[in-house]
Design a protein around this motif. Structure first.
Motif, short mmCIF file in Angstrom:
data_model
loop_
_atom_site.label_atom_id
_atom_site.label_comp_id
_atom_site.label_asym_id
_atom_site.label_seq_id
_atom_site.Cartn_x
_atom_site.Cartn_y
_atom_site.Cartn_z
N ILE A 92 -28.48 15.63 8.02
CA ILE A 92 -28.40 16.26 9.34
C ILE A 92 -26.94 16.34 9.77
O ILE A 92 -26.06 15.70 9.19
N VAL A 93 -26.68 17.14 10.80
CA VAL A 93 -25.36 17.22 11.41
C VAL A 93 -25.29 16.18 12.52
O VAL A 93 -26.13 16.17 13.42
N ALA A 94 -24.30 15.28 12.44
CA ALA A 94 -24.17 14.24 13.46
C ALA A 94 -22.74 13.75 13.51
O ALA A 94 -22.02 13.77 12.51
N ASP A 95 -22.34 13.28 14.68
CA ASP A 95 -21.01 12.72 14.91
C ASP A 95 -21.05 11.23 14.63
O ASP A 95 -21.95 10.53 15.09
N ASN A 96 -20.08 10.73 13.89
CA ASN A 96 -19.99 9.32 13.55
C ASN A 96 -19.95 8.43 14.80
O ASN A 96 -20.39 7.28 14.77
N LEU A 97 -19.45 8.95 15.90
CA LEU A 97 -19.34 8.17 17.13
C LEU A 97 -20.58 8.25 18.01
O LEU A 97 -20.63 7.63 19.07
N ALA A 98 -21.57 9.01 17.57
CA ALA A 98 -22.81 9.15 18.36
C ALA A 98 -23.98 9.41 17.41
O ALA A 98 -24.62 10.46 17.46
N LEU A 99 -24.27 8.45 16.56
CA LEU A 99 -25.33 8.62 15.57
C LEU A 99 -26.70 8.65 16.26
O LEU A 99 -26.99 7.79 17.10
N PRO A 100 -27.55 9.62 15.93
CA PRO A 100 -28.82 9.82 16.64
C PRO A 100 -29.97 9.02 16.03
O PRO A 100 -31.08 9.53 15.87
N HIS A 101 -29.72 7.76 15.69
CA HIS A 101 -30.72 6.94 15.03
C HIS A 101 -31.06 5.72 15.89
O HIS A 101 -30.24 5.27 16.69
N PRO A 102 -32.25 5.16 15.71
CA PRO A 102 -32.60 3.93 16.44
C PRO A 102 -31.74 2.76 15.97
O PRO A 102 -31.44 2.63 14.78
N LEU A 103 -31.34 1.92 16.90
CA LEU A 103 -30.49 0.78 16.58
C LEU A 103 -31.24 -0.27 15.77
O LEU A 103 -32.47 -0.38 15.85
N LYS A 104 -30.50 -1.03 14.97
CA LYS A 104 -31.03 -2.19 14.23
C LYS A 104 -32.25 -1.83 13.40
O LYS A 104 -33.25 -2.54 13.40
N THR A 105 -32.15 -0.72 12.67
CA THR A 105 -33.31 -0.19 11.94
C THR A 105 -33.13 -0.17 10.42
O THR A 105 -34.08 -0.41 9.68
N PHE A 106 -31.90 0.04 9.95
CA PHE A 106 -31.71 0.38 8.54
C PHE A 106 -31.28 -0.82 7.70
O PHE A 106 -30.62 -1.74 8.17
N ASP A 107 -31.66 -0.75 6.42
CA ASP A 107 -31.35 -1.83 5.48
C ASP A 107 -29.90 -1.77 5.01
O ASP A 107 -29.32 -2.81 4.67
N PHE A 108 -29.34 -0.59 4.97
CA PHE A 108 -27.98 -0.44 4.48
C PHE A 108 -27.34 0.81 5.07
O PHE A 108 -28.02 1.67 5.63
N ALA A 109 -26.04 0.90 4.91
CA ALA A 109 -25.31 2.11 5.30
C ALA A 109 -24.07 2.20 4.43
O ALA A 109 -23.51 1.17 4.02
N ILE A 110 -23.67 3.41 4.14
CA ILE A 110 -22.37 3.64 3.48
C ILE A 110 -21.59 4.66 4.30
O ILE A 110 -22.18 5.55 4.92
N SER A 111 -20.29 4.50 4.30
CA SER A 111 -19.39 5.46 4.95
C SER A 111 -18.16 5.55 4.06
O SER A 111 -17.28 4.69 4.10
N ILE A 112 -18.12 6.58 3.24
CA ILE A 112 -17.13 6.68 2.17
C ILE A 112 -16.07 7.72 2.52
O ILE A 112 -16.35 8.92 2.61
N ALA A 113 -14.84 7.25 2.72
CA ALA A 113 -13.70 8.14 3.00
C ALA A 113 -13.94 8.99 4.24
O ALA A 113 -13.76 10.21 4.21
N VAL A 114 -14.35 8.34 5.33
CA VAL A 114 -14.66 9.03 6.57
C VAL A 114 -13.87 8.45 7.75
O VAL A 114 -13.21 9.20 8.50
N VAL A 115 -13.93 7.14 7.94
CA VAL A 115 -13.35 6.50 9.12
C VAL A 115 -11.85 6.79 9.24
O VAL A 115 -11.32 6.88 10.34
N HIS A 116 -11.18 6.99 8.11
CA HIS A 116 -9.73 7.26 8.16
C HIS A 116 -9.40 8.61 8.79
O HIS A 116 -8.23 8.90 9.04
N HIS A 117 -10.41 9.45 9.04
CA HIS A 117 -10.16 10.73 9.72
C HIS A 117 -10.17 10.59 11.24
O HIS A 117 -9.84 11.55 11.95
N LEU A 118 -10.57 9.42 11.77
CA LEU A 118 -10.51 9.19 13.21
C LEU A 118 -9.06 8.87 13.58
O LEU A 118 -8.39 8.10 12.89
N SER A 119 -8.59 9.44 14.68
CA SER A 119 -7.14 9.52 14.90
C SER A 119 -6.53 8.44 15.79
O SER A 119 -5.32 8.47 16.02
N THR A 120 -7.34 7.50 16.29
CA THR A 120 -6.78 6.36 17.04
C THR A 120 -7.50 5.10 16.58
O THR A 120 -8.64 5.16 16.08
N VAL A 121 -6.86 3.96 16.78
CA VAL A 121 -7.48 2.70 16.36
C VAL A 121 -8.76 2.46 17.13
O VAL A 121 -9.75 1.95 16.57
#
Length: 237
Positions: A92-121
């Protein structure tokens, strides 16, 4: 390069999102080989695990382990369409800062070469926190970012250098829309924003985002960390 306080959502829209929308097909054609640590992480998950691929790109990791199910997302509509071809997984199309999923639901997550594109700490830490918030008790997330320490690579970056950089993507073909610049006959260059992580910085972001680092390391010009939400770590003690 603007001062850090002038970066943010609009800056990323121009120097990250608009670029990937235009280069999606060409970018996808160059992304097919799994990274070893990512492969190991996904391959050792228990059968039946359900998780997220946040910033999935073309979805190259979705079919790696047929015994798990992954819900993928990307900010780029064009990349998400490509990733959706990896059935039976979803994209799906979604923003990393506003994921449209229920909290505390998933067994795992990966985020590969993504977070470094956010422009402030602050935005990078918010992105990590958003990923961790999706995990159930005992869930783990694997996060990868580009390293500043790349002395041995063709890029030549190394400790002490500039961490906020523009990285060119050269694409041959018909004329594209801005923000590309003409490079040669039929060739276009797009500039993408990256924050290059120094040693230890990813672990700092995980802790600041409310996580506990389970394992971390360096793999071919990248820093990576496996993290779990701090609440989950305390509750299992």
């Amino acid at each position: 390069m603007p001062e850090s306080d002038s970066r943010g959502e609009a800056y990323e829209a121009e120097h990250v999102h608009a670029v990937y929308e235009q280069i999606a097909a060409h970018f996808s054609s160059t992304r097919y080989k799994p990274w070893p640590i990512v492969s190991s992480f996904l391959s050792t998950l228990p059968a039946g695990s359900i998780g997220l691929d946040v910033g999935c790109g073309n979805g190259k990791y979705l079919a790696l382990n047929p015994s798990i199910y992954t819900l993928a997302s990307d900010r780029s509509t064009n990349l998400a369409k490509i990733a959706a071809s990896h059935q039976p997984h979803s994209a799906i199309v979604a923003d990393n800062l506003a994921l449209p999923h229920p909290l505390k639901t998933f067994d795992f997550a990966i985020s590969i070469a993504v977070v470094h594109h956010l422009s402030t700490v602050e935005r990078r830490r918010e992105a990590v926190g958003e990923i961790l918030a999706m995990l159930r008790e005992g869930g783990r997330a694997l996060v990868y970012v580009w390293a500043l320490e790349q002395k041995g690579s063709r890029r030549g970056w190394d400790k002490g250098g500039e961490q906020d950089v523009m990285v060119p993507w050269v694409m041959k073909g018909p004329k594209q829309e801005k923000p590309a610049k003409r490079r040669g006959k039929g060739e276009r260059t797009f500039q993408r924003y990256y924050h290059l992580y120094r040693k230890g910085e990813l672990e700092e972001d995980v802790v600041a985002a409310g996580g506990t680092v389970v394992e971390s390391g360096y793999e071919k010009d990248n820093w990576w960390a496996i993290a779990t939400p701090r609440e989950a770590e305390v509750s299992t003690a």
